[in-house]
Design an enzyme around this catalytic site. Structure first.
Site, PDB file in Angstrom:
ATOM      1  N   CYS A 126       0.778  -1.163  -0.228  1.00  0.00           N
ATOM      2  CA  CYS A 126       0.217  -0.049   0.051  1.00  0.00           C
ATOM      3  C   CYS A 126       1.087   0.864  -0.009  1.00  0.00           C
ATOM      4  O   CYS A 126       2.513   0.638   0.500  1.00  0.00           O
ATOM      5  CB  CYS A 126      -0.467   0.429   0.974  1.00  0.00           C
ATOM      6  SG  CYS A 126      -1.716  -1.220   1.613  1.00  0.00           S
TER       7      CYS A 126
ATOM      8  N   GLU B  83       8.983 -11.760 -24.970  1.00  0.00           N
ATOM      9  CA  GLU B  83       7.482 -10.220 -24.947  1.00  0.00           C
ATOM     10  C   GLU B  83       8.422  -9.701 -25.049  1.00  0.00           C
ATOM     11  O   GLU B  83       8.049  -8.402 -25.078  1.00  0.00           O
ATOM     12  CB  GLU B  83       7.396 -11.358 -24.627  1.00  0.00           C
ATOM     13  CG  GLU B  83       6.981 -10.746 -22.437  1.00  0.00           C
ATOM     14  CD  GLU B  83       5.882 -11.202 -22.173  1.00  0.00           C
ATOM     15  OE1 GLU B  83       4.963 -10.723 -22.008  1.00  0.00           O
ATOM     16  OE2 GLU B  83       6.612 -12.358 -20.659  1.00  0.00           O
TER      17      GLU B  83
ATOM     18  N   ARG C  38       0.945   1.496  -5.691  1.00  0.00           N
ATOM     19  CA  ARG C  38       1.616   0.531  -5.156  1.00  0.00           C
ATOM     20  C   ARG C  38      -0.422   0.289  -4.842  1.00  0.00           C
ATOM     21  O   ARG C  38       0.161  -0.541  -4.027  1.00  0.00           O
ATOM     22  CB  ARG C  38       1.632   1.867  -3.890  1.00  0.00           C
ATOM     23  CG  ARG C  38       3.551   1.755  -3.807  1.00  0.00           C
ATOM     24  CD  ARG C  38       3.709   2.830  -2.909  1.00  0.00           C
ATOM     25  NE  ARG C  38       4.187   1.784  -1.876  1.00  0.00           N
ATOM     26  CZ  ARG C  38       4.923   1.392  -1.739  1.00  0.00           C
ATOM     27  NH1 ARG C  38       6.405   1.530  -2.148  1.00  0.00           N
ATOM     28  NH2 ARG C  38       5.266   0.344  -0.426  1.00  0.00           N
TER      29      ARG C  38
ATOM     30  N   LYS D 268       9.989 -14.308 -21.513  1.00  0.00           N
ATOM     31  CA  LYS D 268      10.437 -13.198 -21.261  1.00  0.00           C
ATOM     32  C   LYS D 268      11.454 -12.778 -22.263  1.00  0.00           C
ATOM     33  O   LYS D 268      10.873 -11.163 -22.846  1.00  0.00           O
ATOM     34  CB  LYS D 268      11.593 -13.420 -20.147  1.00  0.00           C
ATOM     35  CG  LYS D 268      11.001 -13.180 -18.770  1.00  0.00           C
ATOM     36  CD  LYS D 268       9.815 -12.313 -18.138  1.00  0.00           C
ATOM     37  CE  LYS D 268       8.576 -12.731 -18.110  1.00  0.00           C
ATOM     38  NZ  LYS D 268       7.655 -13.607 -18.132  1.00  0.00           N
TER      39      LYS D 268
ATOM     40  N   HIS E 222      15.647 -35.017 -30.358  1.00  0.00           N
ATOM     41  CA  HIS E 222      14.602 -35.651 -30.983  1.00  0.00           C
ATOM     42  C   HIS E 222      14.050 -33.920 -32.519  1.00  0.00           C
ATOM     43  O   HIS E 222      12.698 -33.612 -32.871  1.00  0.00           O
ATOM     44  CB  HIS E 222      13.056 -35.366 -30.622  1.00  0.00           C
ATOM     45  CG  HIS E 222      13.482 -36.842 -29.494  1.00  0.00           C
ATOM     46  ND1 HIS E 222      13.430 -37.729 -29.644  1.00  0.00           N
ATOM     47  CD2 HIS E 222      13.193 -36.793 -28.049  1.00  0.00           C
ATOM     48  CE1 HIS E 222      13.565 -39.030 -29.149  1.00  0.00           C
ATOM     49  NE2 HIS E 222      13.507 -38.002 -28.095  1.00  0.00           N
TER      50      HIS E 222
ATOM     51  N   TRP F 181      -3.510  -1.954  -1.583  1.00  0.00           N
ATOM     52  CA  TRP F 181      -3.604  -3.058  -2.126  1.00  0.00           C
ATOM     53  C   TRP F 181      -4.071  -3.827  -1.127  1.00  0.00           C
ATOM     54  O   TRP F 181      -3.520  -4.202  -0.228  1.00  0.00           O
ATOM     55  CB  TRP F 181      -2.096  -3.162  -2.821  1.00  0.00           C
ATOM     56  CG  TRP F 181      -1.917  -4.716  -3.510  1.00  0.00           C
ATOM     57  CD1 TRP F 181      -1.940  -5.815  -3.119  1.00  0.00           C
ATOM     58  CD2 TRP F 181      -2.377  -4.790  -4.613  1.00  0.00           C
ATOM     59  NE1 TRP F 181      -1.725  -6.297  -3.885  1.00  0.00           N
ATOM     60  CE2 TRP F 181      -2.000  -6.046  -5.113  1.00  0.00           C
ATOM     61  CE3 TRP F 181      -2.738  -4.282  -5.550  1.00  0.00           C
ATOM     62  CZ2 TRP F 181      -2.400  -6.821  -6.600  1.00  0.00           C
ATOM     63  CZ3 TRP F 181      -3.238  -4.139  -7.265  1.00  0.00           C
ATOM     64  CH2 TRP F 181      -3.251  -5.664  -7.121  1.00  0.00           C
TER      65      TRP F 181
ATOM     66  N   LYS G  78      -1.432  -5.965 -20.259  1.00  0.00           N
ATOM     67  CA  LYS G  78      -1.103  -6.303 -18.504  1.00  0.00           C
ATOM     68  C   LYS G  78      -2.141  -7.557 -18.856  1.00  0.00           C
ATOM     69  O   LYS G  78      -1.573  -8.934 -18.408  1.00  0.00           O
ATOM     70  CB  LYS G  78      -0.741  -4.934 -17.849  1.00  0.00           C
ATOM     71  CG  LYS G  78      -1.005  -5.580 -16.113  1.00  0.00           C
ATOM     72  CD  LYS G  78       0.523  -5.897 -16.381  1.00  0.00           C
ATOM     73  CE  LYS G  78       1.118  -6.929 -15.020  1.00  0.00           C
ATOM     74  NZ  LYS G  78       2.003  -7.893 -15.213  1.00  0.00           N
TER      75      LYS G  78
ATOM     76  N   ASN H  86       1.120   0.100   5.918  1.00  0.00           N
ATOM     77  CA  ASN H  86       1.389  -0.648   4.743  1.00  0.00           C
ATOM     78  C   ASN H  86       2.322  -1.654   5.375  1.00  0.00           C
ATOM     79  O   ASN H  86       3.326  -1.684   6.035  1.00  0.00           O
ATOM     80  CB  ASN H  86       2.350   0.206   3.779  1.00  0.00           C
ATOM     81  CG  ASN H  86       2.806  -0.427   2.886  1.00  0.00           C
ATOM     82  OD1 ASN H  86       2.490  -1.667   1.770  1.00  0.00           O
ATOM     83  ND2 ASN H  86       4.480  -0.414   2.642  1.00  0.00           N
ATOM     84  N   GLY H  87       1.413  -3.236   5.042  1.00  0.00           N
ATOM     85  CA  GLY H  87       2.317  -3.969   5.175  1.00  0.00           C
ATOM     86  C   GLY H  87       1.601  -5.457   5.520  1.00  0.00           C
ATOM     87  O   GLY H  87       0.445  -5.619   5.342  1.00  0.00           O
TER      88      GLY H  87
ATOM     89  N   GLU I   1      10.063 -20.410 -19.132  1.00  0.00           N
ATOM     90  CA  GLU I   1       9.342 -19.201 -19.279  1.00  0.00           C
ATOM     91  C   GLU I   1      10.810 -18.207 -19.136  1.00  0.00           C
ATOM     92  O   GLU I   1      10.227 -16.798 -19.783  1.00  0.00           O
ATOM     93  CB  GLU I   1       9.329 -18.938 -17.811  1.00  0.00           C
ATOM     94  CG  GLU I   1       9.402 -17.372 -16.679  1.00  0.00           C
ATOM     95  CD  GLU I   1       8.030 -16.562 -16.931  1.00  0.00           C
ATOM     96  OE1 GLU I   1       7.077 -17.220 -17.729  1.00  0.00           O
ATOM     97  OE2 GLU I   1       8.041 -15.899 -17.059  1.00  0.00           O
TER      98      GLU I   1
HETATM   99  O1  M6R Z   1      -2.964 -12.140 -15.542  1.00  0.00           O
HETATM  100  P1  M6R Z   1      -2.668 -13.352 -15.820  1.00  0.00           P
HETATM  101  O2  M6R Z   1      -1.293 -13.968 -14.345  1.00  0.00           O
HETATM  102  O3  M6R Z   1      -3.845 -14.329 -15.347  1.00  0.00           O
HETATM  103  O4  M6R Z   1      -2.082 -13.801 -16.829  1.00  0.00           O
HETATM  104  C1  M6R Z   1      -1.184 -14.242 -18.041  1.00  0.00           C
HETATM  105  C2  M6R Z   1      -1.450 -13.670 -18.935  1.00  0.00           C
HETATM  106  O5  M6R Z   1      -1.322 -12.953 -19.803  1.00  0.00           O
HETATM  107  C3  M6R Z   1       0.759 -13.718 -18.492  1.00  0.00           C
HETATM  108  O6  M6R Z   1       0.963 -14.468 -17.748  1.00  0.00           O
HETATM  109  C4  M6R Z   1       1.362 -12.773 -19.891  1.00  0.00           C
HETATM  110  O7  M6R Z   1       1.651 -13.973 -20.106  1.00  0.00           O
HETATM  111  C5  M6R Z   1       2.503 -11.998 -19.581  1.00  0.00           C
HETATM  112  N1  M6R Z   1       2.670 -11.307 -20.420  1.00  0.00           N
HETATM  113  C6  M6R Z   1       3.764 -12.811 -19.143  1.00  0.00           C
HETATM  114  O8  M6R Z   1       4.429 -11.792 -19.136  1.00  0.00           O
END
Ligand code: M6R
Length: 610
Positions: free
Chosen positions: A2, A490, A27, A487, A506, A74, A605, A100-101, A483
C-alpha cells in the site's frame, strides 16, 4: 503493498495528501482515504476504488487542517470496500492509523481485544493497531505506539495521529518501507520519495524497529529499544518518474528486485517451522476428509501463470501424491475436459481478469467441481467467482512482463502442496520441515542472486544481437526454460524457444550452430548428469553455451566457460532462483536493443479478450 503519506506543517494538508497519493497509486488502488486533524477534531474520508473516487468525494467538502494522513490500498486482508479502506480508528475515534504491511497475528490480537471490550469496524489486520494504541495510551502517543508495535508480528509501516495528542505524527517501521521527509517548518512521512519530492529532497529512511515523532518544527527518532537516536538525512536527486519506480529505470527491473519480499510476504503467517506445518485454514479450511477426497488436480492458466502451473504439477505430485494435469486456459474450455467428483480445478492468475482463465473457471464450475484460485488481485472477477482463493502478496505488478507475480504463484503452489501433504501424510514430518526451512531461507538467496545481476548484464551485452535463443531445462526446471524464453520473446522481440533438454535430440538439435546462444539450467540433482550430456551435445555442434549451475559445482567449470552460479537450495526449490537470471537476461537484452521494457508492443497487462 500500500502507499502511505503523512504531513504536518503550515500548508493546507488536503492537497499535499492528494498529490502524494497520486504518486503512490502505483502501489495499489483498491481504495483510498485521508484523515485530517483540525482543532482536535478528526475528519475522515474513505472511498473504495481508485483515488479519483476519493477526490470527487472531497470536492463536496471544505476540509481545512495542517496535519493529516493518507493511504492508498492494495488489499490483503479484507475485501477492497469502503469499510476496509484506511485510515482505521480505535473504538472512540481518537486514534487514527494508516498502515502498509501484513500483521500475521492479527486474528489472535483481535480476539483478545474483542474480549477486552473493543469494537471492530473492518475485516482488516490494520484495525488491531488502532485498538492496541488506544489500549496502551496513557497520555503519550509515541509511547503508546512503541508499546503497541511490540505486540505485532509481521510487517508494518505506520503513521498515527490522535485527537488526544494534537500537532504530532508518530511513525513506525518493521519490514515495510517508510521515509521521513524534512523541510522548513514542515515534515512528512511516506512509503517512498515520489510522494513528497515536490516539497523536499531531504529524506531519512526509518530502519526496522525504529519509530519517529514529527511536528512542524522537527523530527525525533528512536531505536527498537525506544532510545532516542540521531539519524543523518540524504538528498534525493531522482526526477519524479524515477522516484515512482523507486530509483529503478523500469518497473520490470524494480519488480524483479522485489522478489525476495514477495516470497517473505506470501509466506508470512502461513508457515511455521516450529509447528512443522503450513497453515491455509483461513483461506481454504477444508477438513481432512475433504482433502483426502481430492483425486485429481487440474491447473489452468495462461502465459507466465501457466508456467508456474507447470511447476505446480511437479510439486503437487511430489508433495501431495495427487495426480495433476496442467492446461492452457484457452485450450481447457474447448476440449470438453472430463471432470468428475473429487477433481479440484486450480486457476492461476496474477490479474484475476484474464478472459481465457475466467472462461475455463466457468467451464469447471458448470461441471460442479471444486475450484480454487491462486490470484494476486483481491476481489478480481476470478477471485470472486472461485470457491476458494489463496492470494499471492506481490503488490501491484506494473510491468507487462510478469516477474514477481510468478514468484508469488510459486510460493502458493508449494504451500498448497505442503498443506495437502500434511493432511494426506504423503510426506514425512521431517521432509516437510526440511522444505519449510529451505523455503524460509529463500529470500536471502534471492537477494544474493539479484546482487549478481551484473554478470548477466555482461552476457546480455555480448549476445543482444543474436536472433535466436534456446533455453533448456529438465524436470522442475523445464517450465523455467519456457518462462525464460517467453520473457525474451515478449520484451526483447527475439525468437526464443524453451525445451525439455531431453527432447533436443528429437528435433531442435538441428537448429544449433555457432550463432545460437543456449541457456542451460544445470543445477546439481537427480537430472544433473543427463543435463551434462546435453551440454556436451550442444558443444559438439559449436553452440554458445551459458549455464545456470549450483555454487560450488567444479565439474561444470571444466565443461563450460560461461557459468552463472546460484546459491544452493533443495533441488525442488531451484526454480525460485533459476528464473531470476533469466528475467535479468531478457531485461538487459531488451534494454540494449532499445525496446520499451515496461510496455512491449502488441501486449497488454491484463488480457480481457479471448
Ligand atoms: O493475469 P494473468 O496471470 O492471468 O495473465 C496471464 C498472462 O496473460 C500473462 O502471464 C502474460 O503471459 C505475461 N505478459 C507474461 O509476462
Amino acid at each position: 503493498m500500500c502507499g502511505i503519506i503523512g504531513y504536518v506543517g503550515n500548508k493546507e494538508v488536503v492537497p499535499v495528501l492528494i498529490n502524494g497519493l497520486r504518486k503512490l497509486e502505483y502501489r495499489g488502488y483498491d481504495s483510498a482515504g485521508i484523515t485530517v486533524l483540525n482543532k482536535n477534531k478528526l475528519i475522515l474520508h474513505r472511498c473504495a476504488g481508485k483515488l479519483i473516487n476519493l477526490e470527487q468525494e472531497l470536492q463536496k467538502f471544505l476540509i481545512r487542517g495542517k496535519i493529516g494522513l493518507g493511504h492508498t490500498r492494495w488489499a490483503t486482508h479484507g475485501k477492497p470496500t469502503r469499510e476496509n479502506a484506511h485510515p482505521h480508528t480505535d473504538c472512540k475515534g481518537n486514534f487514527v492509523v494508516v498502515h502498509n504491511g501484513i500483521i500475521e497475528n492479527y486474528l489472535t490480537l483481535r480476539k483478545k481485544l474483542v474480549k477486552e471490550g473493543h469494537k471492530f469496524n473492518s475485516d482488516t489486520d490494520t484495525e488491531v493497531i488502532a485498538h492496541l494504541i488506544e489500549k496502551y495510551f496513557k497520555g503519550d502517543l509515541l509511547k503508546a505506539t512503541q508499546r503497541a508495535v511490540k505486540d505485532l508480528k509481521g510487517s508494518y509501516a505506520l503513521g498515527v495521529i490522535s485527537t488526544l495528542y494534537p500537532g504530532k505524527i508518530v511513525a513506525a517501521r518493521h519490514g515495510s518501507p517508510l521515509i521521513v521527509g524534512i523541510s522548513e517548518k514542515e515534515n512528512f512521512i511516506a512509503s517512498d520519495v515520489s510522494a513528497i519530492l515536490a516539497y523536499t529532497k531531504k529524506v531519512i529512511s526509518l530502519e526496522d524497529g525504529e519509530t519517529a515523532i514529527l511536528d512542524f518544527k522537527g523530527v525525533k527518532f528512536f531505536n527498537s529499544c525506544d532510545r532516542e537516536i540521531h539519524k543523518n538525512s540524504r538528498t534525493i536527486e531522482w526526477d519524479p518518474m524515477m522516484a515512482e519506480k523507486g530509483g529503478y529505470k523500469h518497473f520490470m527491473l524494480k519488480e524483479i528486485c522485489e522478489q525476495a519480499d514477495v516470497v517473505r510476504d506470501t509466506l508470512r503467517g502461513r508457515i511455521c517451522l516450529e509447528k512443522g506445518g503450513v497453515f491455509l485454514e483461513e483461506e481454504i479450511g477444508w477438513k481432512k476428509e475433504e482433502i483426502d477426497e481430492i483425486s485429481r488436480i487440474f491447473i489452468v492458466a495462461c502465459g507466465t501463470s501457466y508456467h508456474s502451473g507447470l511447476i505446480g504439477k511437479y510439486v503437487l505430485e511430489d508433495f501431495a501424491k495427487i495426480p495433476c494435469e496442467v492446461d492452457l486456459a484457452s485450450e481447457f474450455r474447448y476440449r470438453n475436459p472430463l471432470l468428475r467428483k473429487g477433481d479440484l480445478v486450480v486457476v492461476v492468475t496474477q490479474s484475476g481478469e484474464t478472459a481465457d482463465t475466467l472462461a475455463a473457471l466457468r467451464e469447471a464450475k458448470k461441471k460442479k467441481v471444486k475450484t480454487l484460485a491462486i490470484c494476486n488481485v483481491m476481489d478480481s472477477s476470478i477471485a470472486q467467482e472461485c470457491d476458494y482463493v489463496v492470494y499471492t502478496r506481490c503488490g501491484l505488478e506494473v510491468g507487462v512482463a510478469s516477474t514477481k507475480a510468478f514468484m508469488g504463484q510459486l510460493v502458493v503452489l508449494y504451500l498448497l502442496g505442503l498443506y495437502f501433504a500434511k493432511f494426506r501424510k504423503s510426506l514425512s514430518i521431517l521432509r516437510i520441515k526440511q522444505i519449510i526451512s529451505a523455503l524460509l531461507e529463500l529470500p536471502v538467496k534471492i537477494e544474493k542472486t539479484i546482487e549478481m545481476q551484473d554478470i548477466i548484464r555482461d552476457y546480455a551485452h555480448r549476445f543482444f544481437r543474436k536472433s535466436d535463443f534456446l533455453y533448456l531445462g529438465r524436470n522442475v526446471n523445464y517450465p523455467i526454460a519456457l518462462e525464460g524464453a517467453l520473457k525474451l520473446k515478449e520484451i526483447a522481440y527475439i525468437h526464443a524457444e524453451g525445451y525439455a533438454a531431453g527432447e533436443m535430440k528429437h528435433g531442435p538439435i538441428a537448429l544449433i550452430d555457432e550463432n545460437m546462444p543456449i541457456l542451460v539450467i544445470a543445477n546439481q540433482g537427480k537430472v544433473y548428469d543427463k543435463i551434462l550430456s546435453n551440454i556436451k551435445e550442444v558443444k559438439a555442434r559449436d553452440g554458445i553455451v551459458i549455464v545456470l549451475a549450483t555454487k560450488g559445482d567444479r565439474k561444470i567449470a571444466k565443461e563450460v566457460e560461461d557459468v552463472f552460479y546460484l546459491p544452493k537450495t533443495l533441488e525442488i526449490l531451484t526454480p525460485f532462483l533459476n528464473v531470476i537470471p533469466l528475467q535479468f537476461l531478457a531485461y538487459y537484452i531488451a534494454l540494449k536493443r532499445g525496446c520499451d521494457v515496461d510496455q512491449p508492443r502488441n501486449l497488454a497487462k491484463s488480457v480481457t479478450v479471448e
